[in-house]
Design an enzyme around this catalytic site. Sequence first.
Site, short mmCIF file in Angstrom:
data_model
loop_
_atom_site.label_atom_id
_atom_site.label_comp_id
_atom_site.label_asym_id
_atom_site.label_seq_id
_atom_site.Cartn_x
_atom_site.Cartn_y
_atom_site.Cartn_z
N LYS A 232 -35.73 -17.44 124.81
CA LYS A 232 -36.81 -18.38 124.51
C LYS A 232 -36.38 -19.82 124.77
O LYS A 232 -37.21 -20.65 125.11
CB LYS A 232 -37.30 -18.21 123.08
CG LYS A 232 -38.01 -16.87 122.90
CD LYS A 232 -38.90 -16.79 121.68
CE LYS A 232 -39.68 -15.47 121.74
NZ LYS A 232 -40.47 -15.23 120.56
N LYS B 5 -40.49 -5.92 128.62
CA LYS B 5 -41.11 -5.59 127.35
C LYS B 5 -42.56 -6.06 127.33
O LYS B 5 -42.85 -7.16 127.80
CB LYS B 5 -40.32 -6.32 126.25
CG LYS B 5 -40.79 -6.09 124.85
CD LYS B 5 -40.00 -6.94 123.85
CE LYS B 5 -40.63 -8.31 123.67
NZ LYS B 5 -40.49 -8.88 122.33
N LYS C 231 -46.53 -10.90 124.28
CA LYS C 231 -47.68 -11.79 124.41
C LYS C 231 -47.41 -12.94 125.38
O LYS C 231 -48.32 -13.55 125.88
CB LYS C 231 -48.16 -12.30 123.06
CG LYS C 231 -47.16 -13.14 122.34
CD LYS C 231 -47.76 -13.64 121.06
CE LYS C 231 -46.68 -14.15 120.13
NZ LYS C 231 -45.62 -13.18 119.83
N1 AQP Z 1 -43.03 -4.22 123.52
C1 AQP Z 1 -42.70 -3.86 122.30
N2 AQP Z 1 -42.37 -2.58 122.02
C2 AQP Z 1 -42.04 -2.18 120.76
N3 AQP Z 1 -42.03 -3.02 119.71
C3 AQP Z 1 -42.36 -4.31 119.93
N4 AQP Z 1 -42.45 -5.38 119.11
C4 AQP Z 1 -42.82 -6.47 119.84
N5 AQP Z 1 -42.99 -6.12 121.12
C5 AQP Z 1 -42.71 -4.80 121.22
C6 AQP Z 1 -42.19 -5.35 117.67
O1 AQP Z 1 -43.32 -5.90 117.00
C7 AQP Z 1 -42.87 -6.50 115.79
C8 AQP Z 1 -43.49 -7.86 115.64
O2 AQP Z 1 -42.84 -8.74 116.47
P1 AQP Z 1 -43.00 -10.28 116.38
O3 AQP Z 1 -43.80 -10.72 115.26
O4 AQP Z 1 -41.65 -10.88 116.58
O5 AQP Z 1 -43.85 -10.44 117.63
P2 AQP Z 1 -43.30 -10.98 118.90
O6 AQP Z 1 -41.88 -10.58 119.15
O7 AQP Z 1 -43.64 -12.42 118.80
O8 AQP Z 1 -44.17 -10.28 119.93
P3 AQP Z 1 -43.91 -10.55 121.39
O9 AQP Z 1 -45.14 -10.21 122.09
O10 AQP Z 1 -42.66 -9.86 121.79
O11 AQP Z 1 -43.73 -12.14 121.41
P4 AQP Z 1 -42.92 -13.04 122.38
O12 AQP Z 1 -43.62 -12.95 123.67
O13 AQP Z 1 -43.07 -14.40 121.73
O14 AQP Z 1 -41.52 -12.55 122.40
C9 AQP Z 1 -41.35 -6.50 115.81
O15 AQP Z 1 -40.88 -5.45 115.01
C10 AQP Z 1 -41.04 -6.23 117.25
O16 AQP Z 1 -39.82 -5.56 117.43
#
Ligand code: AQP
Length: 329
Positions: free
Chosen positions: A112, A193, A196
């Site tokens: 990030k 992965k 979002k």
């Molecule tokens: N692709 C994925 N597969 C399985 N588990 C996933 N999680 C996130 N993406 C996947 C799990 O969702 C939970 C919430 O995660 P968070 O609140 O940290 O959400 P996030 O990581 O912001 O979601 P993103 O989409 O992955 O965000 P960015 O793009 O900002 O990195 C966690 O338990 C996570 O493991």
Amino acid sequence: RPRSLSGIQATSDSLHLGNYIGALQQFVEQQETHDAFFFIANLHAITVDQDPAQLRERTLRTAAQFIGAGLDPQRSTLFVQSHIPAHTQLGWILECTTGLGEAQRMTQFKDKSTRNEHVSLGLLTYPALMAADILLYQADVVPVGEDQRQHLELTRNLAERFNHRYGDTFTVPEPHILKSTAKVYDLQDPTAKMSKSAQTPAGLIEILDDEKSITKKIKSAVTDAGTEVTFDPEGKPGVSNLLTIHSALSGRSIEDIVAEFEGRMYGHLKVALAEVVVETLRPLRERTLELLDDPAELTRVLDAGADTAGAIAERTIADVYDRVGFLTR
Ligand code: AQP
């Protein structure tokens, strides 16, 4: 009962299928067998810039999706992270327990901080706050996706380090990361992965997406060379991801699904998968939208959750303050 605790950030209008399969679906299962605590991580959300009105709205939307997906406020304690000041209080102490190099080695920080133009200090200290979220409640297990494994490992190290320095204070938590569903991949780039911050929205299924758009995204998912439906994450990441999603939502084994599509084309698998995803998400979306019509009721649920969670967190932070040597007043 062992205690299960996890959180999801309030950083989008809708959670995506990765959040659902990797996390939310596990939460719903664990509320049957565990003393369950799930929260909306709005403190973590501001490690990157957020619009205040939008953050407020997304906090309620995330809570509605928790309940819409099957979390029952009678069986799980659902709360908002910022309602419990002890998260920030313990977060600070754990920042002082974490080495700078240790924090800089976290792959999420590395990703990030190279992706974002403005890098806040909070992005670096994120895992210490996450450790506080978990240790405050003496959680035994933490259901998360694979991307959180390294943060969980740090949490365990911090708990052990603190216990060693100040005497037994924290339960050392175990991650609950199911091998089969720990990582859902982007439909357009099945080596990345599902996230979002994806390159294109076409690779991301939001759990509140309407049926037409779900079907369209699955039908245009990138597949692999060849025609045979087989589970081979290395050689056929696209098809394997579709099989994983099918299996996670239908509850059927991968072998069973592969057998069903023997001798048939990728397109047949996509049609079947679209139906499984649509059928799973339809009731979830309907319940979520109903809940959002009554924000006062959602607020009442979150207030009650904060009362339950707050009582536990306050006990832990009082003990921690005392052990660290802070005067009581
Ligand atoms: N692709 C994925 N597969 C399985 N588990 C996933 N999680 C996130 N993406 C996947 C799990 O969702 C939970 C919430 O995660 P968070 O609140 O940290 O959400 P996030 O990581 O912001 O979601 P993103 O989409 O992955 O965000 P960015 O793009 O900002 O990195 C966690 O338990 C996570 O493991």
